[in-house]
Design a protein around this motif. Sequence first.
Motif, PDB file in Angstrom:
ATOM      1  N   TYR A 147       0.823  -1.218   0.000  1.00  0.00           N
ATOM      2  CA  TYR A 147       0.000   0.000   0.000  1.00  0.00           C
ATOM      3  C   TYR A 147       0.854   1.264   0.000  1.00  0.00           C
ATOM      4  N   SER A 148       1.842   1.349   0.883  1.00  0.00           N
ATOM      5  CA  SER A 148       2.626   2.574   0.988  1.00  0.00           C
ATOM      6  C   SER A 148       3.440   2.812  -0.281  1.00  0.00           C
ATOM      7  N   GLU A 149       3.982   1.755  -0.867  1.00  0.00           N
ATOM      8  CA  GLU A 149       4.737   1.917  -2.116  1.00  0.00           C
ATOM      9  C   GLU A 149       3.819   2.357  -3.258  1.00  0.00           C
ATOM     10  N   SER A 150       2.581   1.879  -3.268  1.00  0.00           N
ATOM     11  CA  SER A 150       1.627   2.330  -4.296  1.00  0.00           C
ATOM     12  C   SER A 150       1.369   3.823  -4.163  1.00  0.00           C
ATOM     13  N   GLY A 151       1.238   4.272  -2.910  1.00  0.00           N
ATOM     14  CA  GLY A 151       1.044   5.697  -2.694  1.00  0.00           C
ATOM     15  C   GLY A 151       2.254   6.513  -3.106  1.00  0.00           C
ATOM     16  N   VAL A 152       3.430   6.011  -2.810  1.00  0.00           N
ATOM     17  CA  VAL A 152       4.665   6.720  -3.185  1.00  0.00           C
ATOM     18  C   VAL A 152       4.780   6.827  -4.704  1.00  0.00           C
ATOM     19  N   LYS A 153       4.448   5.757  -5.417  1.00  0.00           N
ATOM     20  CA  LYS A 153       4.499   5.823  -6.879  1.00  0.00           C
ATOM     21  C   LYS A 153       3.559   6.906  -7.403  1.00  0.00           C
ATOM     22  N   ALA A 154       2.344   6.973  -6.851  1.00  0.00           N
ATOM     23  CA  ALA A 154       1.402   8.007  -7.279  1.00  0.00           C
ATOM     24  C   ALA A 154       1.933   9.400  -6.952  1.00  0.00           C
ATOM     25  N   LEU A 155       2.561   9.547  -5.783  1.00  0.00           N
ATOM     26  CA  LEU A 155       3.154  10.832  -5.414  1.00  0.00           C
ATOM     27  C   LEU A 155       4.245  11.236  -6.407  1.00  0.00           C
ATOM     28  N   ILE A 156       5.091  10.289  -6.759  1.00  0.00           N
ATOM     29  CA  ILE A 156       6.194  10.582  -7.683  1.00  0.00           C
ATOM     30  C   ILE A 156       5.658  10.998  -9.047  1.00  0.00           C
ATOM     31  N   LEU A 157       4.701  10.262  -9.577  1.00  0.00           N
ATOM     32  CA  LEU A 157       4.145  10.603 -10.880  1.00  0.00           C
ATOM     33  C   LEU A 157       3.422  11.950 -10.822  1.00  0.00           C
ATOM     34  N   GLY A 158       2.689  12.183  -9.731  1.00  0.00           N
ATOM     35  CA  GLY A 158       2.033  13.474  -9.581  1.00  0.00           C
ATOM     36  C   GLY A 158       3.041  14.607  -9.525  1.00  0.00           C
ATOM     37  N   SER A 178      -6.295   5.488  -3.846  1.00  0.00           N
ATOM     38  CA  SER A 178      -7.337   5.628  -2.824  1.00  0.00           C
ATOM     39  C   SER A 178      -6.724   5.434  -1.446  1.00  0.00           C
ATOM     40  N   PRO A 179      -6.516   6.508  -0.685  1.00  0.00           N
ATOM     41  CA  PRO A 179      -5.955   6.375   0.663  1.00  0.00           C
ATOM     42  C   PRO A 179      -6.898   5.594   1.560  1.00  0.00           C
ATOM     43  N   MET A 180      -6.313   4.887   2.531  1.00  0.00           N
ATOM     44  CA  MET A 180      -7.084   3.913   3.300  1.00  0.00           C
ATOM     45  C   MET A 180      -7.208   4.250   4.779  1.00  0.00           C
ATOM     46  N   HIS A 181      -6.647   5.359   5.236  1.00  0.00           N
ATOM     47  CA  HIS A 181      -6.904   5.767   6.615  1.00  0.00           C
ATOM     48  C   HIS A 181      -6.856   7.275   6.718  1.00  0.00           C
ATOM     49  N   ASN A 182      -7.243   7.800   7.855  1.00  0.00           N
ATOM     50  CA  ASN A 182      -7.511   9.223   7.984  1.00  0.00           C
ATOM     51  C   ASN A 182      -6.300  10.103   7.697  1.00  0.00           C
ATOM     52  N   ALA A 183      -5.138   9.773   8.254  1.00  0.00           N
ATOM     53  CA  ALA A 183      -3.957  10.623   8.071  1.00  0.00           C
ATOM     54  C   ALA A 183      -3.597  10.726   6.594  1.00  0.00           C
ATOM     55  N   ASP A 184      -3.583   9.587   5.899  1.00  0.00           N
ATOM     56  CA  ASP A 184      -3.288   9.614   4.464  1.00  0.00           C
ATOM     57  C   ASP A 184      -4.376  10.340   3.687  1.00  0.00           C
ATOM     58  N   SER A 185      -5.630  10.158   4.091  1.00  0.00           N
ATOM     59  CA  SER A 185      -6.743  10.763   3.352  1.00  0.00           C
ATOM     60  C   SER A 185      -6.677  12.275   3.390  1.00  0.00           C
ATOM     61  N   LEU A 186      -6.438  12.842   4.567  1.00  0.00           N
ATOM     62  CA  LEU A 186      -6.346  14.298   4.676  1.00  0.00           C
ATOM     63  C   LEU A 186      -5.145  14.828   3.903  1.00  0.00           C
ATOM     64  N   ALA A 187      -4.001  14.143   4.046  1.00  0.00           N
ATOM     65  CA  ALA A 187      -2.800  14.566   3.324  1.00  0.00           C
ATOM     66  C   ALA A 187      -3.022  14.482   1.820  1.00  0.00           C
ATOM     67  N   TRP A 188      -3.673  13.411   1.370  1.00  0.00           N
ATOM     68  CA  TRP A 188      -3.893  13.238  -0.069  1.00  0.00           C
ATOM     69  C   TRP A 188      -4.849  14.289  -0.611  1.00  0.00           C
ATOM     70  N   SER A 189      -5.890  14.571   0.143  1.00  0.00           N
ATOM     71  CA  SER A 189      -6.842  15.592  -0.276  1.00  0.00           C
ATOM     72  C   SER A 189      -6.148  16.944  -0.446  1.00  0.00           C
ATOM     73  N   ARG A 190      -5.269  17.262   0.501  1.00  0.00           N
ATOM     74  CA  ARG A 190      -4.562  18.542   0.417  1.00  0.00           C
ATOM     75  C   ARG A 190      -3.550  18.564  -0.722  1.00  0.00           C
ATOM     76  N   ARG A 191      -2.940  17.416  -1.001  1.00  0.00           N
ATOM     77  CA  ARG A 191      -1.950  17.380  -2.078  1.00  0.00           C
ATOM     78  C   ARG A 191      -2.640  17.610  -3.428  1.00  0.00           C
ATOM     79  N   VAL A 192      -3.758  16.959  -3.674  1.00  0.00           N
ATOM     80  CA  VAL A 192      -4.482  17.199  -4.928  1.00  0.00           C
ATOM     81  C   VAL A 192      -4.902  18.662  -5.021  1.00  0.00           C
TER      82      VAL A 192
END
Length: 625
Positions: A147-158, A178-192
């Motif tokens: 999961y974390s590596e999938s998120g990192v790949k998306a971050l890098i491409l973004g 698709s983030p799977m817990h609250n801390a990642d979800s808030l961070a992801w929402s702000r990054r987009v």
Amino acid sequence: MRIARTDKSSMSPMCTATTNSRPLALACFCICVGLIGIVSGCQSTSHRIPTGDTLISKPDSERSQTGEQGVWSHWLAYSVDYLDTFNELGQFVAATEFLESQIEEFRARPRANSASFDLLALNALLEFLDDPEVGLDLARRLEPTNYSESGVKALILGHMHWVLQDCEQAVNELSKFSPMHNADSLAWSRRVWNVLTSWCMYRVQENQPQRLDSAENWWELAHLVGSSISPNQRYERFEQWKIGHPQHLAARFPPFRHDSTRYNSPRRLALLLPQEGSLSSAAQAIRNGFLAAHFSASGMKRNVSIEFYDTEESDISLLVDRVVADGADVIVGPLDKDRVRAVVRGDSLPVPIVALNRVSESIISNSSSLQLSMVVEDDVAAIAKKLQDMRAERILLLIGESFWCARASVALKEVLPRATRVADEILLTDLSEITDGVSQVLLVAQSISRHERLEELIGEVEFTARRRKDVDAIVAFVDYAEFGSITAALRYHFAGEIPILVAEPTFRNRVQHVEYENGTLFTSIPAVLYPSSWVAEVFDSFTDATNLFPLYAFGSDAYRVAMNIPILDRGDSVFGLTGVLSIRESGVVSRQPVWGMVAQHELTPAPVIGYPSSSQSRSLLSNPR
């Protein structure tokens, strides 16, 4: 596959001033990281600023629903954050050194695997700095195992698409994950949201076929928020949007400050402008733009009243006191510099005042005053940043006869990146002599002179005049007529491929179907490059808008600023028709213009622009669409 380099790119000397004083650069960098933590929503981390000899330590993080650590438990997530800041600061060599140090440290770890996800991801980021196409290809080939590596790949491409100024693809890549817990979800929402709330905001009204369905709702939200005139209107629109998208990431984890308490929006605005005199025509256009913004704002015309005052009638200090006594919540004006100077030097007022001109920041004593203006210095700052992004080391500076041209040239020399210098400059005083002047600055005349001396010695020889090859860009502060002569002279002297950067006044009021030089880059107000229904209504309603349109846009922005002072005061930006608006500490409202490019002889938004690479002969348009 190249994991780390020992040799430096031929462009490295450009940033010598930055990297040789790396502790200072990293000190500035530390300040920015605090902001990144806020934006990313990672409020409890133990990561450290990279110093070149240690990897970022892994922060504590809650686990996802599958029991895996969150995305920001992976140290590479923070590496992407740091690279975002390096890119913003233009510290490309520092970014390279940072990645190389991380690679070397990682390889020194016990049982380091050269085929590991971490090392391959680092290499993709490193390659991207030299060749965006290669770096993107390597990043797309990454094969995450959790999961974390999938998120990192998306971050890098973004991150990569964002650096290339490709808003659509950056949002697409981030919205796939698709983030799977609250801390990642808030961070992801702000990054987009960080991607959208930049110059990308002006693209929200365009129908882009490359936008994924999963990203479309993000663009819809950005349009609703970005076009809101006041904080209350934004609040109402966001609440309504959430009803239609209750499960969307932004609805569950709002990416921006969304206060449940309503702002006390101003109910009475006072507009102070001259009705007679040399500025009366400009004042009329500003007034019309101000009113057009007011009537285009849903509900504003019912809840907000506007009173008009003639600044020619009385002393400005007495007039301001009278306006305050009349019960104004926000004062907008005056326009001319002398009256603005008197206002900002005066005592602080019980209500905000938005002056419509800019004076020296050293004379400001009125803490309740803001200075909104449309000055060429803001365009110059954008040009300096563009030269930094291009890694331009040597530029030619061409200066026209108009006063604004000389003013812009002085401002540019004050804000040029430390690694960029003016190789030569020319003051254009006569259109008929521009060709000769360009010949001199390109050293073509010297080439001809050398040929003549050679023929005196050995007789007639075949010869083609050659220009200098040590110029990375041409900055031209010129009027339109001068620009046409310059580009013709550049083509004549085989210099048509050198990137040309001009400021907004060069093409002012020349919106469509005019013969421009293809490939020219220029600063612009967003209302020209990203027209909206408001723009169409202004042109339909006012006959003088053709010649005075920037002033109409400026009037609209004056209204937006007056209605959004709480937003600006807390450090957020307002997306105006003249640029992205934000407040400096001195109360000056800075304006960030957008970039356009001449394509097919028309003014168009600039295409995707990436890092220059060692194989591309330092071309600004390294990845055109």
